[in-house]
Design an enzyme around this catalytic site. Structure first.
Site, PDB file in Angstrom:
ATOM      1  N   SER A  18       0.795  -1.229   0.000  1.00 15.31           N
ATOM      2  CA  SER A  18       0.000   0.000   0.000  1.00 15.31           C
ATOM      3  C   SER A  18       0.831   1.284   0.000  1.00 15.31           C
ATOM      4  CB  SER A  18      -0.975   0.025   1.173  1.00 15.31           C
ATOM      5  OG  SER A  18      -0.291   0.290   2.373  1.00 15.31           O
ATOM      6  N   LYS A  38       0.728   4.460   6.661  1.00 19.91           N
ATOM      7  CA  LYS A  38       0.001   5.344   5.742  1.00 19.91           C
ATOM      8  C   LYS A  38       0.591   6.756   5.820  1.00 19.91           C
ATOM      9  CE  LYS A  38      -2.993   2.124   4.792  1.00 19.91           C
ATOM     10  NZ  LYS A  38      -2.795   1.371   3.580  1.00 19.91           N
TER      11      LYS A  38
END
Length: 192
Positions: A36, A77
């Site tokens: 990700s 993230k």
């Protein structure tokens, strides 16, 4: 001999206490799982997360963080929005508080994208997961750098500040890619 054993014993105890203090308050090592954040971080990269950054309130827009998503999963993230920020995407351009923001860290992914846009158009007001005019107090909005393959705030909504473990400050493995400073300064200069 007894004096030497006692010195070793004391050194081991002090080292153990230092390790506990460092892990509890300063930093912790994490193993990146998944794609990700590719290419900023790849699967099996090893990073150090500064817990003290969170405690001192030094988490800001553009920082890469580790967060507890639930009891079993921690995610890495990038912070895109903080309390009061209005977030939207249109034609592959990020807008924070109606100001366009250049995302240099996405350039490599944009070169190899398979679709017209790397990031689908959205507005946090209309996202099913958020439905708010702005990021609420005590929350942040996060996205993965690999926008086509990231489970992030677009799907699970805002992140409570309590869920933040800390800021990623160092990649130490693979050794040939040791790096610090993953911030995106262009994100931190946006006015509210």
């Amino acid at each position: 001999m007894k004096k030497e054993l006692r010195e070793w014993f004391v050194a081991i105890i002090v080292a153990m206490i230092l390790i506990i203090v460092i892990r509890q308050f300063l930093g912790i090592s994490y193993n990146v799982k998944g794609e990700s954040m590719d290419p900023t971080f790849r699967n099996d990269d090893r990073v150090v997360v500064s817990k003290i950054s969170k405690e001192l309130g030094h988490i800001k827009r553009g920082d890469v963080i580790v967060l507890h998503h639930d009891k079993k999963h921690d995610y890495i993230k990038r912070v895109i929005g903080q309390a009061g920020d209005k977030i939207s995407y249109k034609n592959d351009i990020l807008y924070i508080n109606d100001q366009p923001v250049e995302e240099n860290y996405l350039e490599e992914n944009k070169k190899s994208k398979m679709f017209e846009n790397l990031t689908p158009d959205f507005n946090i007001e209309t996202l099913e997961s958020t439905k708010a005019k702005a990021v609420p107090e005590g929350k942040i909005f996060v996205l993965g750098d690999n926008r086509l393959n990231s489970f992030d705030s677009e799907e699970f909504g805002f992140v409570n500040e309590e869920q933040i473990v800390g800021k990623v400050v160092l990649r130490y493995y693979p050794f040939r890619e040791i790096k610090t400073n993953f911030e995106a300064d262009q994100l931190s200069n946006i006015e509210k």
